[in-house]
Write a protein that holds these residues in place. Structure first.
Motif, mmCIF file in Angstrom:
data_model
loop_
_atom_site.group_PDB
_atom_site.id
_atom_site.type_symbol
_atom_site.label_atom_id
_atom_site.label_comp_id
_atom_site.label_asym_id
_atom_site.label_seq_id
_atom_site.Cartn_x
_atom_site.Cartn_y
_atom_site.Cartn_z
ATOM 1 N N ALA B 523 -22.758 -35.383 20.607
ATOM 2 C CA ALA B 523 -21.417 -34.688 20.375
ATOM 3 C C ALA B 523 -21.881 -33.221 19.550
ATOM 4 O O ALA B 523 -21.250 -32.156 19.687
ATOM 5 N N TYR B 524 -22.301 -33.674 18.475
ATOM 6 C CA TYR B 524 -22.385 -32.710 17.520
ATOM 7 C C TYR B 524 -23.570 -31.560 18.101
ATOM 8 O O TYR B 524 -23.158 -30.229 17.945
ATOM 9 N N THR B 525 -24.471 -31.721 18.597
ATOM 10 C CA THR B 525 -25.527 -30.901 19.473
ATOM 11 C C THR B 525 -24.825 -30.045 20.037
ATOM 12 O O THR B 525 -24.853 -28.596 20.170
ATOM 13 N N LEU B 526 -23.914 -30.641 21.066
ATOM 14 C CA LEU B 526 -23.163 -29.826 22.092
ATOM 15 C C LEU B 526 -22.100 -29.054 21.350
ATOM 16 O O LEU B 526 -21.819 -27.784 21.931
ATOM 17 N N TYR B 527 -21.390 -29.665 20.496
ATOM 18 C CA TYR B 527 -20.522 -28.625 19.719
ATOM 19 C C TYR B 527 -21.308 -27.482 19.269
ATOM 20 O O TYR B 527 -20.796 -26.361 19.268
ATOM 21 N N ARG B 528 -22.262 -27.738 18.263
ATOM 22 C CA ARG B 528 -23.190 -26.729 17.594
ATOM 23 C C ARG B 528 -23.442 -25.560 18.415
ATOM 24 O O ARG B 528 -23.267 -24.362 18.353
ATOM 25 N N SER B 529 -23.965 -25.867 19.938
ATOM 26 C CA SER B 529 -24.582 -25.076 20.514
ATOM 27 C C SER B 529 -23.297 -24.376 21.290
ATOM 28 O O SER B 529 -23.537 -23.403 22.098
ATOM 29 N N GLY B 530 -22.137 -24.843 21.215
ATOM 30 C CA GLY B 530 -20.991 -23.990 21.882
ATOM 31 C C GLY B 530 -20.747 -24.407 23.169
ATOM 32 O O GLY B 530 -20.076 -23.806 23.893
ATOM 33 N N HIS B 531 -21.379 -25.556 23.655
ATOM 34 C CA HIS B 531 -21.542 -26.019 25.053
ATOM 35 C C HIS B 531 -19.954 -26.052 25.624
ATOM 36 O O HIS B 531 -19.593 -25.481 26.704
ATOM 37 N N TRP B 532 -19.271 -26.812 24.925
ATOM 38 C CA TRP B 532 -17.951 -27.332 25.289
ATOM 39 C C TRP B 532 -16.984 -26.118 25.143
ATOM 40 O O TRP B 532 -15.993 -25.928 26.235
ATOM 41 N N GLN B 533 -17.222 -25.515 24.118
ATOM 42 C CA GLN B 533 -16.051 -24.095 24.173
ATOM 43 C C GLN B 533 -16.312 -23.421 25.147
ATOM 44 O O GLN B 533 -15.340 -22.536 25.847
ATOM 45 N N ARG B 534 -17.644 -23.229 25.776
ATOM 46 C CA ARG B 534 -17.902 -22.250 26.811
ATOM 47 C C ARG B 534 -17.389 -22.855 28.141
ATOM 48 O O ARG B 534 -16.976 -22.045 29.133
ATOM 49 N N ALA B 535 -17.754 -24.343 28.199
ATOM 50 C CA ALA B 535 -17.293 -25.042 29.318
ATOM 51 C C ALA B 535 -15.907 -24.799 29.479
ATOM 52 O O ALA B 535 -15.280 -24.771 30.976
ATOM 53 N N ALA B 536 -15.137 -24.850 28.339
ATOM 54 C CA ALA B 536 -13.541 -24.695 28.761
ATOM 55 C C ALA B 536 -13.120 -23.354 29.204
ATOM 56 O O ALA B 536 -12.318 -23.376 29.874
ATOM 57 N N ALA B 537 -13.833 -22.360 28.711
ATOM 58 C CA ALA B 537 -13.388 -21.083 29.014
ATOM 59 C C ALA B 537 -13.810 -20.714 30.320
ATOM 60 O O ALA B 537 -12.999 -19.827 30.952
ATOM 61 N N ALA B 538 -15.102 -21.226 30.885
ATOM 62 C CA ALA B 538 -15.686 -20.925 32.233
ATOM 63 C C ALA B 538 -14.640 -21.665 33.322
ATOM 64 O O ALA B 538 -13.945 -22.453 33.254
ATOM 65 N N GLN B 539 -14.761 -21.056 34.559
ATOM 66 C CA GLN B 539 -14.107 -21.422 35.763
ATOM 67 C C GLN B 539 -14.848 -22.899 35.949
ATOM 68 O O GLN B 539 -15.981 -23.059 35.965
ATOM 69 N N PRO B 540 -14.137 -24.070 35.914
ATOM 70 C CA PRO B 540 -14.733 -25.268 36.202
ATOM 71 C C PRO B 540 -15.442 -25.497 37.469
ATOM 72 O O PRO B 540 -14.845 -25.226 38.722
ATOM 73 N N GLY B 541 -16.400 -25.960 37.485
ATOM 74 C CA GLY B 541 -17.244 -26.480 38.797
ATOM 75 C C GLY B 541 -16.690 -27.738 39.446
ATOM 76 O O GLY B 541 -15.719 -28.379 38.855
ATOM 77 N N ALA B 542 -17.204 -28.153 40.634
ATOM 78 C CA ALA B 542 -16.544 -29.110 41.535
ATOM 79 C C ALA B 542 -16.767 -30.372 40.662
ATOM 80 O O ALA B 542 -15.751 -31.131 40.613
ATOM 81 N N LEU B 543 -17.825 -30.601 39.681
ATOM 82 C CA LEU B 543 -17.966 -32.029 39.338
ATOM 83 C C LEU B 543 -17.146 -32.084 38.137
ATOM 84 O O LEU B 543 -16.389 -33.073 38.029
#
Lengths: 105, 624
Positions: B523-543
């Motif tokens: 969780a910390y790694t993905l938070y630091r790399s900004g993965h979730w923030q980007r995923a929330a902003a991006a158009q969500p994929g099918a999965l």
């Protein structure tokens, strides 16, 4: 006694009936309608007598007396109704007495 | 002391009656006082009974308070009575104490809302019904409590009924659980017919006496009752209603949809565990279904953006752990996890409520952020709750109970290791999604300004529940941490002792300790790399869309169940059977319409028809 054929009176009765019917259907004045009905009743009376003659049966003449009585009674009632109608509608036109029709028709 | 037991459900019921009848006439302070005090009195009595029990338990570890006879039918007598044993004692304590704290929290959370007294009346009624459910000595009385909590859940989910979506969510939760309850009612009737009694203890005794191990009747009865339990506990395949039930006020979600009502299914199986032992096939079904539930709900929680929906999916997943324990016969482990889960999930929901109160009811975690300094109390309580949910070793209550379940599952014969792996994977995902929320909400830049202030009614429940989340695990510790056995000792007379553990346990426990830390690291790694923030902003994929919708079960049920049902409704609403009757009237009406045209009032026309009719008649007589 001259033996009369039953054909001629039967034809006469039929003609009278048709004349009466045409009068009933064609005339608008209720006086004429009543008269037409009388003609038709007489046609039936004549037919009864003719039939009695044809079969040598007196019952035809008895029926004729009935028809005469009936016509007299009917005429009395008819004239009363006719007077009431004339008072009500101030006309003797049968077609004007159509108040019992279905409203929309 | 025990003879005061009837007061425990009666006190909240009285509160509900008072508030329901004259709540609108009372000032808000009096409403809050009556609502909280009625549950508080119940909690006080429950604690006294608990202390008394601890000092001197009844010899059989069972106390039955017979109140009155409800029904007497040929071959079946139903008594209204209260049944107290260690299991119901534990449940009673949890419900009344957490209930009091949540009532206290609500007095501040709901302040100024329309229907303040209505809210407390419903909440009191819920507590009364829940206590009736767990204390019932008879299965039919239990069912009354069962339906009572269902009704209160419906009323409270739809509390803000002015918004049509809330009404829809309320109806959905009610209807889904109702479908499951029909199966449960069938199971109760089956038990009544086959065993001749519904009083729980005599009924279980007769079941073991009459029915063979693995027979058809016990399997059928246990399976039907299980369906009811799965519906109430929002387990696969009935899990769809719980995330929508978050439409209700947050304290309601804490009390009903996390701490108490949704664990009723677990309680039902524990209460009737003798019956379930006769039905090994059902137990196997429970454990497999629980494995599926844990993973489905945990994966769905991983992509939610509404903080309450994350918690809702985590509740489904954690109750899955309880059912996993039930499936392998670890009854006391399930009860222990129920205890810790009730404390830390109530804490999490109340913290989320405390945050939402200060952020103008914002629930999107991506619009929060940086709240660690501005809301320190909410931060610490949420952190403690999340640590417990993630089962951070030693410091949190959740780790002790989850360890116990995973340890028990490993030793289950046959599919044990497979289920253990599923549970462990679930624990990894749980740690990830719970700390995803922690990082996104409390760290980073601020997105929404904080307003207002929180008083003691908010702080006291949070502090007490946070303390509970830290400490309650020490009631029951693994052998290398002292080996306390308080919960086990309490439950032992009813549920028996858990299976002894072999040397492998240390490895299992080590795995259970490492996995949550690994999850937090992810969780910390993905938070630091900004993965979730980007995923929330991006158009969500099918999965992502699939996960977010909870694996599309709503859409599936829409196609499989709702549409056919609505098609049937559409066909039946025009009353096809009625057509036969209306055909007669329609024909008559049509004939009338046709014939009325001849009524023209013209004497001459009538005469013509008369003549025509006569001629036709004569022609018929002569020529026919």
């Amino acid at each position: 006694m001259v033996s009369l054929s039953w054909h001629a009176p039967a034809v006469l009765a039929a003609m009278l009936l048709i004349i009466g019917l045409i009068g009933l259907l064609a005339r608008r004045s209720l006086i004429f309608v009543l008269m037409s009905i009388e003609i038709m009743l007489n046609a039936t009376g004549l037919l009864f007598i003719t039939a009695g003659m044809r079969w040598g049966n007196p019952q035809g003449q008895i029926m004729f007396i009935f028809v005469i009585n009936l016509a007299g009674a009917e005429l009395a009632l008819g004239l009363i109704l006719l007077l009431r109608l004339r008072n009500l509608l101030t006309t003797l036109d049968g077609d004007a007495a159509n108040r019992l029709r279905d409203v929309e028709a | 002391m025990n003879h005061l037991l009837w007061l425990v459900p009666a006190s909240p019921l009285l509160g509900a009656v008072i508030l329901g009848l004259c709540g609108t006439m009372l000032p808000a302070r009096a409403t809050a006082l009556i609502g909280t005090a009625s549950v508080g009195i119940a909690a006080l009595i429950a604690i006294l009974i608990g202390l008394h029990w601890y000092a001197a338990a009844p010899p059989s570890h069972i106390f039955i308070q017979h109140l009155w006879t409800w029904l007497t039918l040929p071959g079946l007598t139903v008594d209204i009575g209260l049944y107290l044993d260690p299991v119901s004692l534990l449940m009673m304590l949890v419900i009344t104490i957490i209930g009091t704290l949540i009532h206290l929290f609500s007095t501040a959370y709901m302040a100024g809302e329309d229907g303040y007294s209505r809210y407390f009346a419903y909440l009191n009624l819920f507590v009364a019904a829940m206590l009736l459910l767990i204390l019932a000595s008879d299965l039919l009385v239990l069912f009354v409590g069962w339906e009572g909590v269902g009704v209160c859940s419906y009323l409270l989910v739809g509390f803000w009924f002015q918004d049509a979506a809330n009404g829809y969510a309320a109806r959905k939760s009610f209807i889904v659980t109702r479908i499951a309850d029909i199966a449960m009612l069938a199971g109760i009737l089956l038990l009544a017919v086959k065993l001749g009694t519904l009083a729980i203890q005599p009924m279980l005794a007769r079941a073991t006496e009459l029915w063979p191990h693995g027979g058809t009747w016990p399997t059928l009865a246990a399976g039907l009752l299980l369906i009811g339990g799965l519906g109430k506990s929002a387990q696969f395949p009935f899990q769809t209603w719980l995330p929508d039930a978050m439409a209700g006020p947050t304290p309601v979600s804490a009390l009903i949809h996390a701490a108490t009502m949704v664990t009723a299914g677990v309680y039902l199986v524990v209460r009737l565990h003798v019956l379930y032992l006769l039905a090994p096939d059902v137990l196997l079904t429970i454990s497999i279904g629980a494995g599926i539930t844990i993973l489905l709900a945990a994966l769905a929680a991983l992509v939610q953006s509404d903080i309450k929906r994350v918690l809702a999916y985590s509740t489904i997943s954690q109750i899955g752990y309880m059912f996993l324990a039930l499936g392998v016969g670890a009854w006391s482990a399930a009860m222990f996890h129920f205890l810790t889960h009730a404390v830390f999930k109530a804490l999490l929901f109340l913290s989320a409520g405390a945050i939402a109160m200060r952020l103008d009811h914002e629930q999107d975690i991506f619009k929060m952020g940086g709240l660690r300094t501005s809301l320190p109390l909410a931060f610490w309580s949420f952190l403690i709750g999340a640590a417990s949910l993630a089962a951070v070793p030693i410091v949190s209550a959740g780790s002790f109970s989850k360890e116990m379940i995973l340890g028990a599952v490993w030793f289950a014969p046959g599919i044990g290791p497979g289920l253990w792996a599923a549970g462990l994977l679930g624990a990894l995902i749980t740690a990830t999604y719970s700390f995803r929320v922690v990082f996104l909400v409390f760290f980073g830049p601020t997105h929404t300004p904080v307003t207002g202030r929180s008083g003691a009614p908010i702080a006291v429940p949070l502090v007490l529940l946070a303390a509970g989340s830290l400490l309650i695990g020490w009631l029951e510790t693994p052998s290398f941490l002292g080996g306390d056995r308080l919960v086990m000792t309490l439950l032992h007379p009813v549920l028996g002792s858990p299976a002894s553990r072999s040397a492998l346990t240390i490895l299992i426990e080590a795995a259970g300790f490492i996995v949550p830390l690994l999850g937090i690291a992810i969780a910390y790694t993905l938070y630091r790399s900004g993965h979730w923030q980007r995923a929330a902003a991006a158009q969500p994929g099918a999965l992502r869309r699939l996960l977010r919708s909870g694996f599309g079960f709503d859409a599936l049920y829409e196609i499989l169940l709702v549409r056919p049902f609505m098609a049937l409704v559409g066909a039946l609403r025009h009353d096809p059977v009625d057509h036969v009757v209306t055909l007669i009237s329609a024909t008559t009406l049509q004939l009338h319409q046709t014939l009325r045209r001849s009524q023209i009032g013209q004497l001459r026309r009538y005469a013509a028809w008369l003549m025509a009719g006569s001629i036709a008649t004569i022609a018929l007589l002569v020529f026919a």
